[in-house]
Design a protein around this motif. Sequence first.
Motif, PDB file in Angstrom:
ATOM      1  N   THR A   1     -48.732  41.158  57.053  1.00  0.00           N
ATOM      2  CA  THR A   1     -49.104  41.539  55.687  1.00  0.00           C
ATOM      3  C   THR A   1     -49.678  42.950  55.625  1.00  0.00           C
ATOM      4  O   THR A   1     -49.691  43.572  54.564  1.00  0.00           O
TER       5      THR A   1
ATOM      6  N   GLY B   1     -51.482  33.244  52.324  1.00  0.00           N
ATOM      7  CA  GLY B   1     -50.495  32.174  52.442  1.00  0.00           C
ATOM      8  C   GLY B   1     -51.086  30.794  52.215  1.00  0.00           C
ATOM      9  O   GLY B   1     -50.455  29.781  52.539  1.00  0.00           O
TER      10      GLY B   1
ATOM     11  N   GLU C   1     -47.205  36.654  59.899  1.00  0.00           N
ATOM     12  CA  GLU C   1     -48.530  37.179  60.283  1.00  0.00           C
ATOM     13  C   GLU C   1     -48.775  36.976  61.784  1.00  0.00           C
ATOM     14  O   GLU C   1     -49.599  36.192  62.225  1.00  0.00           O
TER      15      GLU C   1
ATOM     16  N   VAL D   1     -45.858  34.852  52.208  1.00  0.00           N
ATOM     17  CA  VAL D   1     -46.657  34.563  53.402  1.00  0.00           C
ATOM     18  C   VAL D   1     -46.561  33.075  53.703  1.00  0.00           C
ATOM     19  O   VAL D   1     -46.724  32.239  52.807  1.00  0.00           O
TER      20      VAL D   1
ATOM     21  N   ILE E   1     -43.201  36.367  55.761  1.00  0.00           N
ATOM     22  CA  ILE E   1     -44.228  36.995  56.593  1.00  0.00           C
ATOM     23  C   ILE E   1     -44.894  35.919  57.446  1.00  0.00           C
ATOM     24  O   ILE E   1     -45.523  35.001  56.916  1.00  0.00           O
TER      25      ILE E   1
ATOM     26  N   PHE F   1     -49.886  35.981  48.704  1.00  0.00           N
ATOM     27  CA  PHE F   1     -50.346  37.124  49.498  1.00  0.00           C
ATOM     28  C   PHE F   1     -51.846  37.340  49.314  1.00  0.00           C
ATOM     29  O   PHE F   1     -52.344  37.229  48.197  1.00  0.00           O
ATOM     30  N   PRO F   2     -52.576  37.687  50.372  1.00  0.00           N
ATOM     31  CA  PRO F   2     -52.128  37.879  51.759  1.00  0.00           C
ATOM     32  C   PRO F   2     -52.390  36.697  52.680  1.00  0.00           C
ATOM     33  O   PRO F   2     -52.069  36.755  53.857  1.00  0.00           O
TER      34      PRO F   2
END
Length: 220
Positions: A154, A66, A126, A91, A124, A63-64
């Motif tokens: 995120t 990846g 994104e 992520v 996640i 995070f954030p």
Amino acid sequence: MNLAPYIDHTLLKATATPDDIRKLCAEAREHHFKAVCVNPQHIALCREALAGSHVLIATVCGFPLGAVTSEQKAEEARLSVQAGADEVDMVISIGSAIAGDWAHVQADIAAVRAATTGKVLKVIIETCYLTDEQKEKATEAAAQAGADFVKTSTGFGSGGATLDDVRLMARVLQGRAQIKAAGGVRTPADAEAMIEAGASRLGTSGGVGLVAGDQNTAGY
């Protein structure tokens, strides 16, 4: 609608102090939120602060951005589970998704899935950085790799959850995984609309305001 069971009460800012985390946990206990979501260094403190409650501890991985290796993500997730995390929000490799390397995206998720057996894995994607086609393929990769949830954002990117993105994810998933909408849930009406669109979890730093019927001005 009772929003509390949908809320991951979130504090992921670099400036969060132990007192801030204790306050987050106290609010989660008081309002019966589903989980708190914190950076890994705060897991032990959350275990102490939430002892005896039904509030889950979620943490983040890669995070954030990846942009660490799959091995690093897997080890981070393993250590977080060992420390007491109930859920891990990872992520994806966003650059790999943009490049169309879906084999790597799926393998990256699968590595973290293997490190979190028996725990909830949220992936996640994104959405703010992806085209609709890329969102569909990322969602499918998460489902194929065994994710429990696919998560929109995120909260640190250029945008958060949208109703269109939640609907897109629901259409792709067809019940194979749940959806977490994060970022941009500002009002109770926003929250209810996300749930209606298909989200079963909401990531927000403004949960207290949402359950009180106020606008979330906390920024996530």
